[in-house]
Scaffold this motif. Structure first.
Motif, PDB file in Angstrom:
ATOM      1  N   GLN A 493     -22.825  54.349 -19.881  1.00 43.13           N
ATOM      2  CA  GLN A 493     -21.752  53.425 -20.492  1.00 43.13           C
ATOM      3  C   GLN A 493     -22.369  52.950 -21.916  1.00 43.13           C
ATOM      4  O   GLN A 493     -23.715  52.505 -21.740  1.00 43.13           O
ATOM      5  CB  GLN A 493     -21.574  52.195 -19.515  1.00 43.13           C
ATOM      6  CG  GLN A 493     -21.236  52.048 -17.976  1.00 43.13           C
ATOM      7  CD  GLN A 493     -20.999  51.045 -17.068  1.00 43.13           C
ATOM      8  OE1 GLN A 493     -21.739  50.784 -16.545  1.00 43.13           O
ATOM      9  NE2 GLN A 493     -19.801  49.924 -17.432  1.00 43.13           N
ATOM     10  N   VAL A 499     -18.382  48.803 -14.864  1.00 42.59           N
ATOM     11  CA  VAL A 499     -17.583  49.833 -14.253  1.00 42.59           C
ATOM     12  C   VAL A 499     -16.142  49.338 -14.230  1.00 42.59           C
ATOM     13  O   VAL A 499     -15.410  49.890 -15.008  1.00 42.59           O
ATOM     14  CB  VAL A 499     -18.262  49.896 -13.410  1.00 42.59           C
ATOM     15  CG1 VAL A 499     -17.553  51.200 -12.355  1.00 42.59           C
ATOM     16  CG2 VAL A 499     -19.725  50.678 -13.297  1.00 42.59           C
ATOM     17  N   ASP A 502     -14.440  49.965 -17.679  1.00 41.81           N
ATOM     18  CA  ASP A 502     -14.502  50.934 -18.052  1.00 41.81           C
ATOM     19  C   ASP A 502     -13.314  51.693 -17.361  1.00 41.81           C
ATOM     20  O   ASP A 502     -12.353  52.288 -18.096  1.00 41.81           O
ATOM     21  CB  ASP A 502     -15.772  51.990 -18.394  1.00 41.81           C
ATOM     22  CG  ASP A 502     -16.627  50.876 -18.429  1.00 41.81           C
ATOM     23  OD1 ASP A 502     -15.864  51.050 -19.842  1.00 41.81           O
ATOM     24  OD2 ASP A 502     -18.089  51.050 -18.712  1.00 41.81           O
ATOM     25  N   LEU A 503     -13.313  51.868 -15.430  1.00 39.20           N
ATOM     26  CA  LEU A 503     -12.401  51.926 -15.223  1.00 39.20           C
ATOM     27  C   LEU A 503     -10.455  51.822 -15.066  1.00 39.20           C
ATOM     28  O   LEU A 503      -9.603  52.570 -14.742  1.00 39.20           O
ATOM     29  CB  LEU A 503     -12.657  51.798 -13.567  1.00 39.20           C
ATOM     30  CG  LEU A 503     -14.015  52.927 -13.287  1.00 39.20           C
ATOM     31  CD1 LEU A 503     -13.714  52.164 -11.536  1.00 39.20           C
ATOM     32  CD2 LEU A 503     -13.980  54.450 -12.983  1.00 39.20           C
ATOM     33  N   SER A 511     -14.260  56.726 -16.817  1.00 40.76           N
ATOM     34  CA  SER A 511     -12.747  56.649 -16.094  1.00 40.76           C
ATOM     35  C   SER A 511     -12.560  58.997 -15.978  1.00 40.76           C
ATOM     36  O   SER A 511     -12.281  59.326 -14.315  1.00 40.76           O
ATOM     37  CB  SER A 511     -11.558  56.840 -16.358  1.00 40.76           C
ATOM     38  OG  SER A 511     -10.911  56.884 -15.650  1.00 40.76           O
ATOM     39  N   TYR A 514     -15.428  60.351 -13.295  1.00 40.03           N
ATOM     40  CA  TYR A 514     -14.684  59.909 -11.621  1.00 40.03           C
ATOM     41  C   TYR A 514     -13.454  60.726 -11.353  1.00 40.03           C
ATOM     42  O   TYR A 514     -13.596  61.409 -10.242  1.00 40.03           O
ATOM     43  CB  TYR A 514     -14.965  58.894 -11.731  1.00 40.03           C
ATOM     44  CG  TYR A 514     -16.164  58.168 -11.728  1.00 40.03           C
ATOM     45  CD1 TYR A 514     -17.146  58.564 -10.727  1.00 40.03           C
ATOM     46  CD2 TYR A 514     -16.318  56.937 -12.924  1.00 40.03           C
ATOM     47  CE1 TYR A 514     -18.203  57.825 -10.699  1.00 40.03           C
ATOM     48  CE2 TYR A 514     -17.490  56.572 -12.531  1.00 40.03           C
ATOM     49  CZ  TYR A 514     -18.927  56.645 -11.455  1.00 40.03           C
ATOM     50  OH  TYR A 514     -20.073  56.456 -10.937  1.00 40.03           O
ATOM     51  N   SER A 546     -21.233  51.855  -8.048  1.00 37.98           N
ATOM     52  CA  SER A 546     -19.910  52.122  -9.027  1.00 37.98           C
ATOM     53  C   SER A 546     -19.307  53.383  -8.554  1.00 37.98           C
ATOM     54  O   SER A 546     -18.378  53.669  -8.781  1.00 37.98           O
ATOM     55  CB  SER A 546     -20.851  52.008 -10.293  1.00 37.98           C
ATOM     56  OG  SER A 546     -21.518  50.993 -10.549  1.00 37.98           O
ATOM     57  N   SER A 547     -20.297  54.627  -8.198  1.00 42.61           N
ATOM     58  CA  SER A 547     -19.545  55.580  -7.919  1.00 42.61           C
ATOM     59  C   SER A 547     -18.231  55.626  -7.024  1.00 42.61           C
ATOM     60  O   SER A 547     -17.562  55.987  -6.670  1.00 42.61           O
ATOM     61  CB  SER A 547     -20.665  56.961  -7.433  1.00 42.61           C
ATOM     62  OG  SER A 547     -20.857  57.206  -8.820  1.00 42.61           O
ATOM     63  N   ALA A 550     -15.395  53.716  -8.076  1.00 45.65           N
ATOM     64  CA  ALA A 550     -14.961  54.894  -8.532  1.00 45.65           C
ATOM     65  C   ALA A 550     -13.985  55.372  -8.205  1.00 45.65           C
ATOM     66  O   ALA A 550     -12.564  56.157  -8.940  1.00 45.65           O
ATOM     67  CB  ALA A 550     -16.152  54.898  -9.712  1.00 45.65           C
ATOM     68  N   GLN A 553     -11.084  53.815  -6.054  1.00 44.73           N
ATOM     69  CA  GLN A 553      -9.655  53.595  -6.851  1.00 44.73           C
ATOM     70  C   GLN A 553      -9.223  54.406  -7.557  1.00 44.73           C
ATOM     71  O   GLN A 553      -7.609  54.193  -7.484  1.00 44.73           O
ATOM     72  CB  GLN A 553     -10.551  52.303  -8.846  1.00 44.73           C
ATOM     73  CG  GLN A 553      -9.733  51.876  -9.262  1.00 44.73           C
ATOM     74  CD  GLN A 553      -9.914  51.452 -10.500  1.00 44.73           C
ATOM     75  OE1 GLN A 553     -11.185  51.462 -10.683  1.00 44.73           O
ATOM     76  NE2 GLN A 553      -9.456  50.218 -10.957  1.00 44.73           N
ATOM     77  N   ASN A 554     -10.096  55.722  -7.409  1.00 51.98           N
ATOM     78  CA  ASN A 554      -9.612  56.713  -8.463  1.00 51.98           C
ATOM     79  C   ASN A 554      -8.415  57.232  -7.594  1.00 51.98           C
ATOM     80  O   ASN A 554      -7.596  57.772  -7.436  1.00 51.98           O
ATOM     81  CB  ASN A 554      -9.966  58.021  -8.520  1.00 51.98           C
ATOM     82  CG  ASN A 554     -10.800  57.765 -10.288  1.00 51.98           C
ATOM     83  OD1 ASN A 554      -9.861  58.045 -10.815  1.00 51.98           O
ATOM     84  ND2 ASN A 554     -11.957  57.165 -10.576  1.00 51.98           N
ATOM     85  N   THR A 697     -24.967  60.432 -12.455  1.00 53.89           N
ATOM     86  CA  THR A 697     -25.009  59.143 -13.213  1.00 53.89           C
ATOM     87  C   THR A 697     -25.916  58.947 -14.672  1.00 53.89           C
ATOM     88  O   THR A 697     -27.026  59.875 -14.768  1.00 53.89           O
ATOM     89  CB  THR A 697     -24.373  58.716 -12.566  1.00 53.89           C
ATOM     90  OG1 THR A 697     -25.924  58.169 -11.905  1.00 53.89           O
ATOM     91  CG2 THR A 697     -23.596  58.661 -11.375  1.00 53.89           C
TER      92      THR A 697
END
Length: 734
Positions: A493, A499, A502-503, A511, A514, A546-547, A550, A553-554, A697
C-alpha cells in the motif's frame, strides 16, 4: 474486474489437480528443493531491489577514490632503456678467443642482467657513486655513515622497477621518487653504475686469471727445472751421450747415442761390403761360364775325335767284352782325349777367372769382418737400450713440463695485452629525463578504480544480502522454493490508507490483485473455488487478515453470501459491537451459530468475531466443536472465509486446517524466510489439509521485522498499534 486469472499453466494445473507433481498433498507432500539458482531475471530483480545499496557503494567508492587521491603523496617516475648484447670474449677460450659466441641462451642473459640491476650490490654502488648518504632528503640526518649508506641503498632498491622483455634485447626500468630531479638522477646513476660494474667485473675476472696463471707458471717452472736436473744427473751416472737435436720427442731412439750412431755406420758399411761381395761373386761366376765356352770352342776337334771313339767303343761293346784288348785300347785313347780336352779348357779359362776369384775372396773377408763388428755393437746398443728406459722417462717429463710452461707463458702474455679490454655488453639507449609531472596519484584511474570497486562491492553486498536474507519475494520464489502455486501478488500500500479504503476502489492495484487471486481460486479444486477456506500465514503481520477480508468482500460483491470467521483466538483482527458474542462462546457451549453472527456494513458479508480471548485457544480448537460450527455455518452461507492464526510456533492453525481442508497461505514478500515458509507449509500439509495456493503480499519493498514472538505469544509490545479491521455490525433480523 481487472485481471481475473494471473496464473501460469503449471499453476493452473496445480490448482485443478491436488495430486499434481508440482505440489504436495497431505502426508505425501514433498518439500521443495533448497538449492538457489541465479538467472538473468533474478539478478536484475536483486539489483533493482538493492539499487540504493549499490548506488551508495558506488558513491562511497568514488568518495574514497577522491580522498585517496588527495591524501596520496605525488610520485614521479623516470624511465631508462638499456640494450643488452651477448658477450663475445671469453678469457680462457683456446681456439676462438675473439669470435666466441654467447655461451648461454639470450633469454638467460637478459634475466641475468635484470637480476644484476635489481641486486643489492648495484644499489650500494649507486648510493656510493651519487653520494646519497650525504643527502638529507634521501636518508635524513640520523645515524652514522654505515647506517646512512644502508638506508640510501635501500631507497635506491625500493624505488626501482625493472621489466623483463618478452622479446628483443632491450631492458627498460624506471625509478619512482617523490622528487622529479632525484628520480632522474638515480635512474641515470643506476645505468652508469651498472655499466661500470660490468666492466669492473670483467677486469676483475681477467686479473684473477692473470694471478692464477702466474701461480701455475711458477709451479711449472719449478717442475721443469727439477726434471732437467734429474735427466742430466742420470745421463752422467750411466754414461749416456745423447746426440739428438734437443727437440721434444727426439731422444727416445737408439740412433741418438754414440753406440747407435756407430752401429748405423757399420750397418751401412756392412751393406756396402755385402754388395761388393755379391758383385765379385757374380763376376767370378760369369767369368767361369765364359771360360767354359772358350774351352769348348778350342777343344771342339778333340771332342769330335772323342765322340767318334766313343761311338766306336759303344758299337764294339755289343760284340766284345770291356777287357778285350781292342776295347781297352779304345778306352785308353778316349781317356787321353779327355785329358787333352781338360788341359786345353783349363788353359783357355784360367787367366781371367783367377783374378775375379781373388776379388771375390777379398770382398767376402771384408764382409765377415764387418759382420763381427756389427754383432758386437748390437750387444752394446741393446745394453744401452735397457739403461735408457729411465732416461727416456725423464726426457718425456722434461718435454711435458717445457710444453706446459710455454703454453702458460703464451696465455699470460695474451691476457696481459687483452685482459679487461673490450666493448661493454650493456649500452644506454634512452637516458632518464626529469619527469614533467607525477604519475601517481592518477585521479581518473582512481575514480575508475573506485567506481569499479564500489560497483563490485555493491553488487556483492546485494547478492550477499539476497542469499543471507533468504526470503520469498516473487512468484518464481513461490514456485521454486515452496513448490506451490502463486495465486497472485498484492502490491504494498502506498500512503497511509487502510486496506478497506483501497478495496473501496475496484480499480486500485490492491483490489485488482485480490480480484486476480479470487479468479485463480476457481481453479484450485476440481469443483471450483473452495466453499470453506482457511487463510493463514507463516508469521504474524504478513497480511492474512487483510487478505481474508479482501477475499470475503470480493465474494460478497459477486452476490454470494459470505461469512468471515475470525478464528485467531489469540490476537483477533475483527471485532464486533460486543465481546459477548463470538467463536469462543460457540466453542464452549452448544448455542446455534446464527445467534453469534453479526451483519456488517458491507452487503452480503457477515462476521463471526472471535469473542473474548480465551486462555487456552488450542484446547478449545481440539474439542471438535469447531467442526460442528463450520458445518452449521455452511448451511446458511455460500462462502466461508476463515482468518486463522499463523502457523509457526502454534498448533491452532494446523487444528483449523485439519477441519477446514482447504488452506490459502499468505506470504509477505521480502520478509518471510524461505525455511520458515516451507516449515509452515509442511505442517499444514502434514495435518491432511490441502494448500490451494499462496498469496504474495506487500511486494516491491521489504516489510518490518515483526517477529512472531511479538504476536502476544511470548511478549507484547505496548507501544505497537494493533492492526485490526473494525466492522460495524448488528444482530441480523430473525
Amino acid at each position: 474486474m481487472g485481471n481475473d486469472v494471473a496464473l501460469t499453466p503449471g499453476e493452473r494445473q496445480a490448482l485443478v489437480d491436488p495430486f499434481s507433481p508440482t505440489r504436495g498433498h497431505g502426508l505425501h507432500w514433498q518439500p521443495a528443493q533448497s538449492e538457489r539458482s541465479l538467472d538473468f531475471a533474478s539478478i536484475v530483480r536483486i539489483l533493482r531491489e538493492h539499487r540504493w545499496l549499490i548506488l551508495g557503494a558506488v558513491v562511497a567508492g568514488l568518495v574514497f577514490a577522491v580522498i585517496v587521491t588527495l591524501m596520496t603523496k605525488p610520485l614521479y617516475r623516470a624511465d631508462v632503456i638499456l640494450e643488452v648484447n651477448p658477450p663475445n670474449v671469453e678469457v680462457m677460450d683456446e681456439n676462438k678467443r675473439e669470435n666466441a659466441g654467447p655461451s648461454t641462451d639470450s633469454w638467460d642473459i637478459l634475466n641475468t642482467q635484470v637480476g644484476l640491476i635489481r641486486s643489492r650490490s648495484l644499489a650500494e654502488r649507486v648510493a656510493q657513486d651519487l653520494n646519497l648518504a650525504a643527502d638529507p632528503n634521501v636518508v635524513g640526518t640520523q645515524g652514522d655513515a654505515a647506517t646512512r649508506m644502508k638506508i640510501a641503498a635501500t631507497v635506491v632498491q625500493s624505488g626501482l622497477k625493472v621489466e623483463v622483455p618478452e622479446s628483443g634485447q632491450l631492458v627498460s626500468y624506471s625509478y619512482v621518487s617523490p622528487s622529479p630531479q632525484l628520480a632522474a638522477r638515480i635512474a641515470n646513476g643506476i645505468a652508469d653504475s651498472f655499466i661500470d660494474s660490468g666492466l669492473q667485473r670483467r677486469y676483475d675476472a681477467s686479473a684473477y686469471a692473470r694471478r692464477f696463471l702466474q701461480q701455475q707458471i711458477a709451479k711449472t717452472r719449478g717442475d721443469l727445472e727439477k726434471s732437467e736436473r734429474e735427466l742430466v744427473a742420470y745421463a752422467q751416472a750411466e754414461g749416456i751421450i745423447n746426440t739428438a737435436t734437443g727437440e721434444p720427442g727426439s731422444a727416445g731412439g737408439d740412433a741418438s747415442s754414440l753406440q747407435g750412431e756407430s752401429l748405423v755406420s757399420l750397418n751401412k758399411a756392412l751393406a756396402d761390403a755385402t754388395a761388393r761381395r755379391v758383385l765379385a761373386e757374380g763376376n767370378y761366376r760369369q767369368a767361369q761360364i765364359a771360360g767354359a765356352a772358350d774351352a769348348a770352342q778350342d777343344t771342339s776337334a778333340l771332342r769330335q775325335a772323342r765322340a767318334s771313339l766313343e761311338a766306336e767303343y759303344q758299337e764294339k761293346r755289343t760284340l766284345m767284352k770291356p777287357d778285350h784288348p781292342d776295347m781297352l785300347s779304345l778306352r785308353s785313347r778316349i781317356d787321353e782325349l779327355d785329358r787333352q780336352i781338360a788341359r786345353e779348357g783349363g788353359v783357355a779359362a784360367g787367366g781371367r777367372a783367377n783374378t775375379l776369384l781373388a776379388e771375390y775372396r777379398a770382398a767376402a773377408s771384408a764382409e765377415r769382418a764387418l759382420q763381427g763388428r756389427v754383432a758386437s755393437l748390437k750387444g752394446s746398443v741393446l745394453d744401452l737400450r735397457g739403461r735408457s728406459i729411465r732416461y727416456n722417462i725423464l726426457q718425456r717429463d722434461v718435454d711435458t713440463n717445457r710444453g706446459l710452461y710455454d703454453a702458460l707463458l703464451q696465455r699470460y702474455k695474451q691476457i696481459g695485452v687483452a685482459g679487461g679490454v673490450g666493448a661493454s655488453p650493456v649500452s644506454i639507449v634512452d637516458r632518464a629525463e626529469v619527469p614533467p609531472g607525477p604519475f601517481k596519484p592518477n585521479l581518473l584511474y582512481n575514480l575508475l578504480a573506485g567506481l569499479g570497486l564500489g560497483l563490485l562491492a555493491g553488487v556483492a553486498g546485494a547478492l550477499g544480502l539476497e542469499f543471507l536474507h533468504d526470503t520469498i519475494k516473487t512468484r518464481e520464489d513461490v514456485r521454486s522454493k515452496l513448490d506451490l502455486a502463486c495465486l497472485g501478488v498484492v502490491p504494498r500500500q502506498r500512503g497511509k490508507g487502510s486496506v478497506v479504503e483501497d478495496l473501496k476502489d475496484p480499480a486500485s492495484p490492491v483490489s485488482e490483485a485480490y480480484s486476480a487471486i479470487l479468479a485463480a481460486l476457481r481453479f484450485s479444486t476440481e469443483h471450483g473455488a473452495p466453499k470453506s477456506m482457511l487463510i493463514t500465514s507463516t508469521e504474524p503481520a504478513e497480511g492474512k487478515s487483510s487478505s481474508a477480508f479482501a477475499l470475503a468482500q470480493n465474494y460478497s460483491r459477486r452476490g454470494e453470501s459470505v461469512l468471515l470467521i475470525d478464528a485467531d483466538l489469540r490476537r483477533p483482527a475483527f471485532r464486533g459491537a460486543s465481546d459477548r458474542q463470538g467463536l469462543t462462546k460457540l466453542l464452549t457451549n452448544d448455542e446455534p451459530v446464527r445467534g453469534h453472527i453479526l451483519e456488517t456494513q458491507f452487503e452480503n458479508l457477515w462476521l463471526l468475531p472471535c469473542g473474548p480471548t480465551p486462555p487456552n485457544p488450542a484446547d478449545l480448537l481440539a474439542t471438535g466443536r469447531f467442526k460442528e460450527v463450520l458445518r452449521e455455518a455452511s448451511e446458511h452461507f455460500d462462502r466461508i472465509v476463515i482468518d486463522g492464526p499463523p502457523v509457526i510456533g502454534l498448533a491452532d492453525a494446523t487444528l483449523l486446517a485439519a477441519v477446514v481442508g482447504d488452506v490459502m497461505m499468505v506470504v509477505e514478500s521480502g520478509r518471510t524466510k524461505t525455511r520458515a515458509a516451507r516449515d509452515a507449509a509442511d505442517r499444514v500439509q502434514a495435518s491432511g489439509a490441502k494448500i490451494v495456493g499462496v498469496a504474495l503480499t506487500k511486494s516491491t519493498d521489504e516489510g518490518s521485522h515483526y517477529g512472531y514472538r511479538s504476536y502476544r505469544y511470548g511478549y507484547k509490545r505496548i507501544d505497537e498499534p494493533k492492526n485490526e479491521i473494525v466492522m460495524i455490525s448488528h444482530q441480523p433480523e430473525s
